[in-house]
Design an enzyme around this catalytic site. Structure first.
Site, PDB file in Angstrom:
ATOM      1  N   GLY A 139       0.155  -6.008   2.027  1.00 51.79           N
ATOM      2  CA  GLY A 139       1.266  -5.230   1.462  1.00 51.79           C
ATOM      3  C   GLY A 139       2.194  -4.699   2.542  1.00 51.79           C
ATOM      4  O   GLY A 139       2.005  -4.946   3.734  1.00 51.79           O
ATOM      5  N   ASP A 172      -1.857   1.681  -4.079  1.00 48.83           N
ATOM      6  CA  ASP A 172      -0.739   1.866  -5.010  1.00 48.83           C
ATOM      7  C   ASP A 172      -0.642   3.328  -5.436  1.00 48.83           C
ATOM      8  O   ASP A 172       0.453   3.852  -5.651  1.00 48.83           O
ATOM      9  CB  ASP A 172      -0.913   0.947  -6.219  1.00 48.83           C
ATOM     10  CG  ASP A 172      -0.896  -0.503  -5.772  1.00 48.83           C
ATOM     11  OD1 ASP A 172       0.076  -0.893  -5.121  1.00 48.83           O
ATOM     12  OD2 ASP A 172      -1.885  -1.216  -6.013  1.00 48.83           O
ATOM     13  N   LYS A 227      -5.710  -0.206  -6.180  1.00 47.31           N
ATOM     14  CA  LYS A 227      -5.194  -1.223  -5.272  1.00 47.31           C
ATOM     15  C   LYS A 227      -4.999  -2.517  -6.068  1.00 47.31           C
ATOM     16  O   LYS A 227      -5.556  -2.674  -7.140  1.00 47.31           O
ATOM     17  CB  LYS A 227      -6.182  -1.480  -4.131  1.00 47.31           C
ATOM     18  CG  LYS A 227      -6.290  -0.277  -3.203  1.00 47.31           C
ATOM     19  CD  LYS A 227      -7.085  -0.564  -1.960  1.00 47.31           C
ATOM     20  CE  LYS A 227      -6.754  -1.871  -1.313  1.00 47.31           C
ATOM     21  NZ  LYS A 227      -5.327  -2.071  -1.022  1.00 47.31           N
ATOM     22  N   GLY A 259      -0.494  -6.153  -4.869  1.00 50.32           N
ATOM     23  CA  GLY A 259      -0.223  -7.475  -4.297  1.00 50.32           C
ATOM     24  C   GLY A 259      -1.214  -8.525  -4.789  1.00 50.32           C
ATOM     25  O   GLY A 259      -1.297  -9.616  -4.230  1.00 50.32           O
ATOM     26  N   GLU A 278      -9.793  -7.544  -1.124  1.00 49.03           N
ATOM     27  CA  GLU A 278      -9.730  -6.192  -0.548  1.00 49.03           C
ATOM     28  C   GLU A 278     -11.030  -5.427  -0.795  1.00 49.03           C
ATOM     29  O   GLU A 278     -11.537  -4.739   0.092  1.00 49.03           O
ATOM     30  CB  GLU A 278      -8.518  -5.446  -1.131  1.00 49.03           C
ATOM     31  CG  GLU A 278      -7.219  -6.034  -0.613  1.00 49.03           C
ATOM     32  CD  GLU A 278      -5.967  -5.490  -1.258  1.00 49.03           C
ATOM     33  OE1 GLU A 278      -4.898  -5.630  -0.647  1.00 49.03           O
ATOM     34  OE2 GLU A 278      -6.026  -4.939  -2.367  1.00 49.03           O
TER      35      GLU A 278
HETATM   36  C1  5RP Z   1      -2.326  -5.288  -2.367  1.00 51.45           C
HETATM   37  C2  5RP Z   1      -2.608  -3.837  -2.311  1.00 51.45           C
HETATM   38  C3  5RP Z   1      -1.674  -2.989  -1.510  1.00 51.45           C
HETATM   39  O1  5RP Z   1      -2.410  -2.325  -0.534  1.00 51.45           O
HETATM   40  C4  5RP Z   1      -1.002  -2.004  -2.429  1.00 51.45           C
HETATM   41  O2  5RP Z   1      -0.354  -2.740  -3.467  1.00 51.45           O
HETATM   42  C5  5RP Z   1       0.019  -1.145  -1.685  1.00 51.45           C
HETATM   43  O3  5RP Z   1       1.049  -1.970  -1.237  1.00 51.45           O
HETATM   44  P1  5RP Z   1       2.279  -1.398  -0.412  1.00 51.45           P
HETATM   45  O4  5RP Z   1       1.749  -0.903   0.886  1.00 51.45           O
HETATM   46  O5  5RP Z   1       3.203  -2.594  -0.284  1.00 51.45           O
HETATM   47  O6  5RP Z   1       2.929  -0.307  -1.230  1.00 51.45           O
HETATM   48  O7  5RP Z   1      -3.532  -3.326  -2.888  1.00 51.45           O
HETATM   49  O8  5RP Z   1      -3.179  -5.957  -3.272  1.00 51.45           O
END
Ligand code: 5RP
Length: 238
Positions: free
Chosen positions: A31, A93, A103, A106, A112
């Site tokens: 992300g 998120d 999370k 992405g 993860e």
């Molecule tokens: C991806 C994730 C990311 O860590 C989460 O979406 C946060 O993303 P960003 O740092 O772009 O806001 O879980 O699967």
């Protein structure tokens, strides 16, 4: 650079400077916040300040960035990693004062969570917009599923109180297909969810590969602010 991006950059860079040490086995997230942690890790590694560091990425996207930074990219199965990592740095998120988090914005929550649970320590890196009181009502909770189970699971997740939406992406007709070849259902709830209880309930449903609720896993959160400063938070335990 926009204010939110300055917060992401501050959190990602500061966590790396404080926590990443020579010889570590490091899990790197996915992300726009993890991006800055990877840039800083690459910078320190190329300058010779992190000898012996190896990194395990959590998505194709992160693998490509780690390779372009010249980092020593490994998998959890590599002999020098042997299924165990020292530290996992990743965005979220949303996260609560107890550092429970959502999370998978992405669509990488399966890798993860595997990397997270293989690590001695998980540290969230995030800008101020990610800090919330409760989970589940605003940012959707992603669930990676086997495509065959899409409709049965939609009904079962609705029975748990969720509004369920199949995730669609950009640059391709049809639904998002994850790095693992699965689909994503995004769930929102009318009322806040108990992160641990809902994580456990969803994990038991047939056809669920993984849910993006991470209960009780993070030890610290680096919260970056738009002025470039950063607060380091520990989980509140009442
Ligand atoms: C991806 C994730 C990311 O860590 C989460 O979406 C946060 O993303 P960003 O740092 O772009 O806001 O879980 O699967």
């Amino acid at each position: 650079m926009e204010a939110q991006d300055r917060g992401k950059k501050a959190a990602g860079e500061r966590a790396v400077v404080d926590l990443v040490k020579p010889g570590m086995k490091l899990g790197l997230g996915t992300g726009s916040t993890a991006y800055w942690a990877i840039v800083k890790t690459g910078e320190l590694y190329r300058a010779g300040k992190l000898p012996g560091l190896v990194v395990v990425p959590t998505s194709f996207d992160t693998e490509i960035q780690c390779q372009s930074e010249g980092l020593a990219v490994r998998t959890l199965a590599s002999p020098e990693v042997d299924g165990q990592l020292d530290l996992y740095l990743d965005g979220a998120d949303e996260f609560t004062p107890t550092l429970d988090c959502i999370k998978g914005g992405g669509a990488a929550q399966l890798q993860e969570k595997i990397v997270c649970d293989a690590s001695k320590s998980f540290v969230i890196i995030a800008d101020e917009s990610k800090a919330v009181a409760h989970l589940g009502t605003k940012f959707p909770v992603p669930v990676e599923i086997a495509s065959l189970a899409r409709l049965p699971l939609t009904r079962r997740l609705e029975a748990l109180g969720a509004k369920v939406v199949l995730r669609y992406g950009k640059g391709k007709a049809g639904p998002v297909v994850t790095d693992n070849g699965n689909l994503i259902l995004d769930l929102t709830f009318e009322h806040p969810v108990d992160c641990g209880l809902m994580e456990a309930k969803i994990q038991t449903l047939t056809g669920v590969i993984e849910v993006g609720l991470f209960a009780g896993r993070a030890q610290l959160a680096y919260l970056g602010r738009s002025d470039g400063t950063c607060d380091v938070l520990t989980p509140r335990r009442d």
